[in-house]
Structures are given as C-alpha cells and as structure tokens.
Design an enzyme around this catalytic site. Structure first.
Site: not given
Ligand code: IVH
Length: 667
Positions: A112, A114, A116, A221, A309, A403, A406, A421, A426
C-alpha cells in the site's frame, strides 16, 4: 506596573511563537508543560490586571491555542507503528524472517502507499461513530471525534451494528495545502510547512470549525478486529472497509512474493510525484492475518508488516560560507551556510560538514553548488558538489586553526578526524556543557533551554554544571532580567530541585562523557547501579560489558580520572543529586545472561512476548532463527522446524518445566 505590562507582552509573544512552532513547523521548542505554565501565568495576569487584558490576546483564542483539553483515551488495542526498510536488503531480510517464522518458502503480501498524514483510530458502536482518536504515544491517544466528523470520507453511520475499530491516515491533499497557503500569503499569516504538519495541526484544533475549513481527507488501511467478522486476509479486510463506506486507497496490490513487492516499490517511486497527496514510502503487510500472531510483534511494531521509506530527496543550492561551531567536548564542526532552500517541507539554511576530512573528500569550496538532503528525513546534510557549476568565485576550504570563540589553537588527535578546542575555559564549551546537562534526555530541567543557558552564562549567573544548583541564590539577579517574574523563577528553581531525583542514567548522560550516549548511559547504569561504583570500574570491567567498546571504556576511565570532574561529582553529591539507578533491573548473574536464545512453540504460563521480556531482563538476546550462534532453544508445545534444526546443530534445548524452575530459582 510597567514590569507587568512587559511580562504580559513577553508572554503573548512567546506563546505566539510556540504556537507557530507547534502548528506550523510541527517542531516545538518547549515542552507541553512549559507551554501550559506560561499560558496559565498569562491568564492569571490578564485576570489580575484587567487594564492590560485584550480580546485579541492568544489566551482568548481557544481554536488557535495548543490544546491540552482533548480528552485522553486508552486505545483498546495498542496503536503500533511500523519498522522501517530503506533498501532491498532490508526488504529481503524482512521477507526471510517472515518466511522463517511461519516455515514457508514464500509469502503473499499486500503493498500500500504510505500516506504522509497522521494516524487515526475510529471506533464504531451500534452503527455510529463512538469516537475518533489520535495515536498519541500508541497507548493513550486524544479524542478528536468532533474534528473527525468534519472529514467527509469517514462515515458517521454504517450498516454494521457490531462494535469495530478501523484505523487509517488523515491527510491534506497537495492542492488544498496550496490553496490555504495562497490565502495565508494574502493575509500575511505564516504558511503551513507541508501536508503532514497541516493535517496534524488541523486535527488538533479545539474549534472544529477551523478543522472543517481545512478539508482533510482519509484513507483507511487497517480493520483492527476483522477476524471477529470472519475475515482472514488483509486484502479482504480492505474490500470489507470499502463496502462499509470507507475510503480505501485504490493503489494497493496483492504481491505473491518479495520480488513482486520490489517491482511495486519501483513503480510507485516513479509515480510518487504525480499523486495528488504526499506519500513517504510503501507499506508491506503479510496478507494472511491468521499468521500474525505466529510472526509476532516487537514492543512497538508488528513483525508482519514493514514500511519501506523512499530515499530522501536531494535539492541543489549554493554554499554561501563555511563557519565553525564548538561543541561541549570542544569538538569543532564546520557548517555550510546555504542559500535557503525548501527540502521536504522545511526551509534549510545550514548543513553540518562534520569535520575537515568530510569537506576535503567532498572537494567542497565556498560558493560551490551542492546537493543537500535530510538524513533520516531530519538533519540536513551535503551529499555532493555539482562540479559542472563551479566558477572562479569559489574559495577553497581551509580548516580553522583556532577556536572561533576563545581563539586558542585547535588540535587534531592521532586517529581522529575531528579538531578540538582544548581550552577548558572556552566559554562556548562551558555553555554547551550546561545546555547538554539540562537537556531533555539528560537532567530534563524545564525552563533551562539553550538560549536561557547561554543568557545566564553571559550574565554570570551560571558558570558550570554545579552552578545550576546554586541558581536559587541568584534569584535577585534573575528578577532584573527581561521576561522573568517571580513565578517563572519559582518554577525554574522547582524543576532544578526535581532534577536531583532523576535516575542515574539521566545524570550519567548529562555529564557529557565522550562516547556515552543515552543508550550506553542506560546500559552502564543498569550494570553498576550507582555512579560511585561506575567511577571505581576498571578498564577491564568496562570492556567486559557487551555494548561497551574500547574507545568508550577509555573515555570513561579518562573522564573519571580527571581531578576536576571528580570534584564536580563530589559537589553534586553534596548538593543532593541522586546517584542511584531507579529503572528496571537487569539480572546479569542469571543463567540466561549473555546467551542467544530462540523461543519456539506455545507455553502454558507465558505468552512468547512475556517470555522474551523476562529473558531480556536477564540480559539474554532473543532472536528469531536457530543458527550455530544459538546457545539455547526454549521449546513449548507444537514446536516445529526450529526444534529439528536445533537438534541437528546440537543446540541445548530447554522445555517449559525446566525453564519455569530456573526462573523461579532465580527470583
Ligand atoms: S499500517 C499495524 N498502512 O505510517 C499497522 N500505516 O510508520 C500499522 N501509514 O503510524 C499501520 N500509510 O500513520 C499503515 N497504508 C498504511 C499507511 C500507514 C501511512 C502511517 C501510519 C503509521 C505509520 C507507521
């Protein structure tokens, strides 16, 4: 007085924002409780200070408010969700398990679309709708009958007088979404992000006049108690639903084996965009319903059905810049800032680039065109660079050497792809640690979200994890902040206090030990039961645990070795933070612990699911099919091919009586 007015304005604006996140984005940034709390505060203030009350206030808009007022209902039968398949291998795997469990070479399936939208259960009694309910958490849903009644596809009356329940998907068509959004554009209202969110938001309107205007549709369903009507096949259940007057999606097909299922999937992957509604995959169900109990269930999903999916959609956009962010472990992540694009319903402006090697492997430059997609449909990621569109404006990528917060020099440890870092002071690292500690999966401190942690850190009321528990002493500082009243501060202090009672796994995850995620935190907590016991564990103790690898073990040891960390933990103890595991216990000393076990046949004293849970609580792994790896076959009555196979392979066999006495001995 000025303060009160400010607070009211602040609350209205926040609640509007949360409504928008909830209904439009389907992505709330606060919990329901937090929302309720703010709403109650607003209602109380508007009541006490009539001069500031306003009929256009969000508190007066029942239909638009996030509804907590739907009555709850416990579903008669759990509303399960489905396991996922992402490729052909997953489908073959699913098919193999199904075939094995019912000892067949091939199985008939129904495929079937699916849809949404959102799942809906509708219960009929004496020929009329008794109630319609959302899925909720699968066990308890919300009664939304009035809104269900606005859906033309769902008949109010049916000829069948016996009690029955049907389930299906409520959705909004692409055309309706477009029409509503065109109208919203004209009125300046925020646009609905996609069909699914629009359907979910509409169903949760307390005012069914609003729901009615949304023109929702439905496909059924699942005929839950079809067997009580003598129906044996799912395809016949679909026909019966149609006959009773329900809308059944016409694209379903009976497939005689898994190859035909794969053909169906290929066909609809092509047709997907031509359909008038969104689908996000294909649902595959075993047709013979009489085999469902034998094939069985996991805790949340049936094993006789699976959702394939569709691969996420890829969209082309341009990388405007690459910036660097700092995580709580000091890890530096390059991020692509993108020309905004819409991917599967939401606007994406940023995607993680993980680390230096990832960017180099992609050969990505600033100003390049890239394909992005939502990984697992949620986190945006860059898939590849469109080299044919590269021009002279592109700028080669260079990993930052310092970084961004810092300025300290970054290091890249041997064997690791990430830069760090390592400055313990920091600011960004400190903020991220506090955010992580307070977050939902960790200590779950309501009212201490990302923004607030950062704000509190910047004004100096928070400096580290321990300082959270001293916030009470900073009440006066907090009161001076915009948007903070006595009530919200009291609530915040309350949730901080409550967090002290959390079970160990939440604290452990909250400490932010590298490699220790929620799942490992749970396993470690079940194993050691107390934080101080875990702190005493040796490397060997840790790697002996099945789910703990060398890297995690090293990271745990090094975390607890640090004087600073030990100190912090001592302070937490002093402040009354619970160190004990409070969840369900696992018996690692059990005879069954560590064994791979297959269960076959039926039992007098347990259902197979109960037995699985008992064995899992004894640290056993329960699997479906007998192989060389099986340590034990637990055999009930009417066991079939599994027993023969176990005998051939010389796997130890245990019958119900022996099993019972072992379990009783251990309890
Ligand atoms: S069957 C036990 N069939 O997908 C039966 N679900 O990921 C469970 N969905 O919660 C559902 N179309 O909301 C089934 N044709 C279909 C479906 C479908 C959409 C949704 C449903 C469910 C989710 C599972």
């Amino acid at each position: 007085m000025e303060n009160i007015k400010e607070r009211i304005d602040y609350l209205r604006q926040k609640l509007e924002q949360y409504n928008y996140e909830y209904y439009v984005l389907d992505n709330p940034s606060v919990s329901d409780q937090e929302y309720d709390r703010l709403m109650q505060e607003l209602v109380a203030l508007e009541h006490d200070y009539k001069e500031y009350d306003d009929i256009s206030s969000i508190s007066k808009r029942v239909g638009g408010a996030v509804s907590k007022e739907f009555e709850k209902i416990k579903h008669k039968r759990l509303m399960l969700s489905l396991g996922n398949a992402f490729n052909e291998d997953d489908l073959y795997d699913f098919n193999r398990k199904v075939c094995e469990s019912i000892a067949k070479d091939k199985v008939e399936y129904v495929c079937e679309l699916k849809i949404d939208g959102l799942a809906m259960a509708v219960q009929y009694q004496n020929g009329v709708i008794d109630y319609g309910a959302t899925r909720g958490d699968g066990e308890v849903g919300e009664i939304v009958t009035n809104n269900v009644l606005t859906i033309q596809d769902i008949p109010l009356k049916v000829d069948e007088m016996k009690e029955f329940e049907v389930r299906g998907e409520v959705f909004m068509s692409k055309a309706v979404l477009e029409k509503i959004n065109n109208e919203r554009k004209l009125t300046g209202e925020p646009l609905l992000a996609n069909c699914r969110n629009a359907a979910a938001g509409s169903i949760r309107q307390l005012d069914s006049k609003i729901a009615a205007k949304r023109h929702l549709e439905n496909f059924m369903y699942y005929f839950v108690n079809a067997s009580e009507f003598g129906i044996k096949k799912h395809s016949d259940a679909l026909l019966a639903l149609k006959k009773m007057g329900f809308n059944v999606n016409p694209h379903y097909r009976i497939c005689h084996d898994i190859e035909e299922v794969i053909d169906y999937i290929k066909e609809y992957t092509q047709l997907r965009d031509d359909l008038p509604y969104d689908i996000d995959g294909i649902v595959i169900k075993v047709n013979d319903m009489e085999t469902y109990n034998t094939i069985g269930y996991t805790q949340k999903t049936p094993k006789w059905a699976i959702a394939y999916k569709f691969p996420p959609k890829e969209v082309l956009t341009r990388v405007k810049d690459i910036i660097f962010t700092v995580g709580r472990t000091g890890r530096i992540t390059p991020n692509a800032l993108l020309e905004p694009v819409r991917v599967q319903g939401s606007v994406i402006q940023r995607a993680t680039l993980h680390n230096e090697d990832f960017v180099k492997d992609l050969d990505l430059r600033i100003n390049d065109y890239v394909y992005i997609r939502k990984a697992g449909d949620v986190i945006p990621e860059v898939v590849k660079v469109e080299l044919s569109r590269r021009d002279e404006t592109t700028i080669p990528f260079e990993m930052s050497k310092t970084c961004p917060i810092c300025g300290s020099t970054l290091i890249r440890k041997d064997g690791e792809s990430a830069h760090y870092c390592v400055n313990p002071n920091c600011d960004k690292r400190n903020i991220e640690k506090i955010i992580h500690f307070a977050s939902r999966n960790a200590m779950n401190i309501e009212g201490l979200g990302d923004k607030i942690c950062e704000e509190f850190y910047n004004i100096g009321v928070l400096s580290d994890i321990v300082s959270i528990y001293y916030l009470e002493d900073k009440k006066e500082d907090l009161k001076r902040l915009e948007g903070y009243g006595e009530k919200s501060i009291t609530n915040l202090i309350g949730s901080i206090e409550n967090s002290k009672q959390n079970s160990l796994e939440k604290l452990l995850f909250g400490l932010g030990i590298k490699e220790v995620g929620t799942k490992s935190a749970k396993i470690l907590s079940q194993r050691f039961l107390n934080l101080e016991k875990l702190m005493e564990a040796s490397y060997d103790d840790l790697v002996a645990i099945k789910d703990v690898g060398e890297v995690m073990a090293k990271s745990i040891i090094s975390y607890f070795k640090s004087e600073e960390n030990r100190n912090m933990i001592l302070q937490l103890k002093f402040l009354g933070v619970n160190f004990d595991y409070k969840g369900e216990r696992i018996d690692y000393n059990s005879f069954f612990s560590g064994k791979t076990i297959v269960i076959t046949g039926s039992f007098k004293d347990f259902s197979r699911d109960q037995l699985t849970l008992i064995l899992e609580s004894k640290n056993a792994k329960v699997t479906n099919s007998v192989s060389k790896k099986t340590d034990l076959l637990i055999c009930g009555e009417d066991s079939g091919s599994k027993l023969t196979k176990a005998q051939t392979l010389g796997v130890k066999i245990m019958y119900e009586e022996e099993l019972l006495s072992k379990i009783n001995d251990e309890n």
